[in-house]
Design an enzyme around this catalytic site. Structure first.
Site, short mmCIF file in Angstrom:
data_model
loop_
_atom_site.label_atom_id
_atom_site.label_comp_id
_atom_site.label_asym_id
_atom_site.label_seq_id
_atom_site.Cartn_x
_atom_site.Cartn_y
_atom_site.Cartn_z
CB SER A 106 -2.31 -2.84 1.29
OG SER A 106 -1.40 -3.73 1.91
N GLY A 107 -2.64 -5.91 0.14
CA GLY A 107 -3.07 -7.29 0.36
C GLY A 107 -3.26 -7.69 1.81
CG ASN A 116 -4.77 4.12 9.36
OD1 ASN A 116 -5.01 5.16 8.74
ND2 ASN A 116 -3.76 4.01 10.18
CB THR A 143 10.69 -10.53 -11.63
OG1 THR A 143 11.79 -10.25 -12.49
CG2 THR A 143 10.05 -11.84 -12.03
CB CYS A 163 5.15 1.71 22.48
SG CYS A 163 5.67 2.12 24.13
CD GLN A 214 -7.32 -0.05 7.63
OE1 GLN A 214 -8.19 -0.83 8.00
NE2 GLN A 214 -6.06 -0.21 7.97
N GLY A 260 0.82 -1.21 0.00
CA GLY A 260 0.00 0.00 0.00
C GLY A 260 0.86 1.26 0.00
C1 LIG Z 1 -1.76 -0.36 6.19
C2 LIG Z 1 -2.07 0.90 5.48
C3 LIG Z 1 -1.20 1.42 4.52
C4 LIG Z 1 0.13 0.79 4.19
O1 LIG Z 1 0.00 -0.42 3.51
P1 LIG Z 1 1.27 -1.41 3.49
O2 LIG Z 1 0.88 -2.49 2.55
O3 LIG Z 1 1.44 -1.89 4.89
O4 LIG Z 1 2.43 -0.60 3.01
C5 LIG Z 1 -1.55 2.59 3.88
N1 LIG Z 1 -2.71 3.20 4.17
C6 LIG Z 1 -3.57 2.73 5.09
C7 LIG Z 1 -4.84 3.44 5.33
C8 LIG Z 1 -3.28 1.57 5.78
O5 LIG Z 1 -4.13 1.11 6.70
#
Ligand SMILES: *Cc1c(COP(=O)(O)O)cnc(C)c1O
Length: 394
Positions: A201-202, A153, A239, A327, A181, A72
């Site tokens: 994002s996966g 998020n 690749t 943290c 999200q 992402g």
């Molecule tokens: C987790 C997240 C990302 C980052 O995605 P990654 O695959 O971990 O780099 C970006 N934007 C939001 C809103 C996310 O929750």
């Protein structure tokens, strides 16, 4: 007896059995390079094409508009940095965004500000929502890009994406949304919502970490982020990660098939937890709009409590959760999201995010409601801040 409850699905998710079953044979057997001309390569290429179709279908996009990336964060960087190069060509250097974007967007914008781009950060108000009128008012002659996240998020609030998209299209401004999200959780339609660029994002939807995608609306000549080979039709070199891309396609398809039913179930679990916690714990509050939020997202503040201590005690009770502060971000600052919605520092420090998923059950909610109030009480009993709050009240 302790249960184990994973309530941090906004941070990452477990790879589902359905996804794993699709992915493992690819990892084992389909090692061919998708660019190779023999059969083994051709099979890998077909797997990519299928995943592209699945991903496109989930967004109501066309397969040619989907480009696979490593995550992402890469998708966000590509969209925003690429859009900046494009607008630069038209002499535009102004961007509109919000104060509560993910760091993948926020830190990218800050880097661009150092290069001379100007960014207007919209206020997200106490309900965690941007106002469309304020966005409209922020647009200028030299605005080339609007980037507003689909759903936050931390607090899960869902932005008025279709309205923003409509305004941007009318004004000829590129519109990017970080939908990491949102995809698979709530309906996303790049056509109806007039979205030009969309990141996903996966690992937030039961595919593995390290794979993502960017939707680029047909006809937008977004410059490449990296230079290299001709993969992804010459736009994203490297690749292809065939197994993970197959996993992403399957995960997106699975999430969309079950979306409605899951959203109904998760929002009732969410609301049960919120109601129960508010009732059992004095000086607690919900962060973000109560309805316009992701089905599985709970974000609350408990006055007089340190988020980190709370997480450690929840962990001892078998509950995995998250807090926006200290943290987790490696700094002592509370979450920029909670500050953006106007919470004072000391309140923002006592925040808790629980994010539910496919596996979450009503028994889990009952267990959390049994454990949480006494933990909060124990922490408050040790807190000088809480003592002060109680004194002031008397
Ligand atoms: C987790 C997240 C990302 C980052 O995605 P990654 O695959 O971990 O780099 C970006 N934007 C939001 C809103 C996310 O929750």
């Amino acid at each position: 007896m302790n249960r184990f409850i994973y309530a941090d699905n906004a941070a990452t998710t477990a790879v589902s059995t359905r996804v794993l079953d699709k992915m493992l044979p690819v990892l084992r057997d389909e090692y061919g390079n998708p660019s190779s001309l023999y059969g083994l390569g051709g099979r890998a290429k077909m797997l990519l094409d299928n995943a592209r179709k699945q991903t496109a279908a989930a967004l109501h996009a066309q397969p040619e508009e989907i480009y696979f990336t490593s995550c992402g964060t890469e998708s966000d960087n590509w969209a925003i940095r690429g859009a900046c190069e494009l607008m630069e060509q038209k002499g535009k250097r102004h961007i509109v965004s919000t104060a509560f974007e993910h760091h993948a967007v926020l830190h990218t914008l800050q880097a661009l500000e150092k290069k001379g781009y100007e960014v207007t950060y919209l206020d997200v108000h106490s309900d965690g929502l941007v106002r469309v009128e304020e966005l409209k008012a922020a647009l200028r002659e030299d605005t080339g890009l609007v980037t507003v996240m689909f759903a936050n998020n931390e607090i899960g609030t869902i932005q008025p994406i279709a309205e923003i998209g409509k305004i941007c299209r009318e004004k000829g401004v590129l519109f990017h949304t970080d939908a990491v999200q949102a995809v698979g959780q709530i309906p996303v339609d790049v056509r109806v919502q007039n979205i030009d660029l969309l990141s996903l994002s996966g690992h937030k939807l039961h595919a593995p970490k390290g794979v993502g995608a960017l939707y680029i609306r047909k006809g937008i000549p977004l410059p490449n982020l990296m230079t290299g080979g001709a993969q992804e039709r010459g736009r994203r070199p490297g690749t292809e990660n065939t197994a993970s891309i197959v996993a992403l396609g399957e995960a997106v398809a699975a999430a969309c098939e079950t979306m409605e039913e899951r959203a109904r179930r998760l929002s009732s679990l969410r609301d049960a937890l919120i109601e129960g916690a508010l009732k059992a714990i004095p000086h607690s509050r919900v962060n973000g709009h109560r309805e316009k939020r992701l089905p599985g997202n709970v974000n609350m503040c408990f006055e007089g409590v340190e988020g980190e201590a709370l997480l450690l005690m929840l962990d001892q009770a078998g509950i995995c959760a998250s807090s926006g502060s200290a943290c987790t971000s490696g700094s002592l600052d509370p979450s920029h999201v909670l500050l953006a919605i106007g919470l004072p520092h000391e309140v923002a420090h006592g925040s808790l995010r629980l994010s539910f998923g496919t596996e979450t059950s009503m028994e889990d909610i009952e267990y959390i409601l049994e454990k949480l109030p006494p933990i909060i009480q124990r922490l408050r009993d040790m807190s000088p801040l809480w003592e002060r709050i109680i004194k002031e009240e008397q």
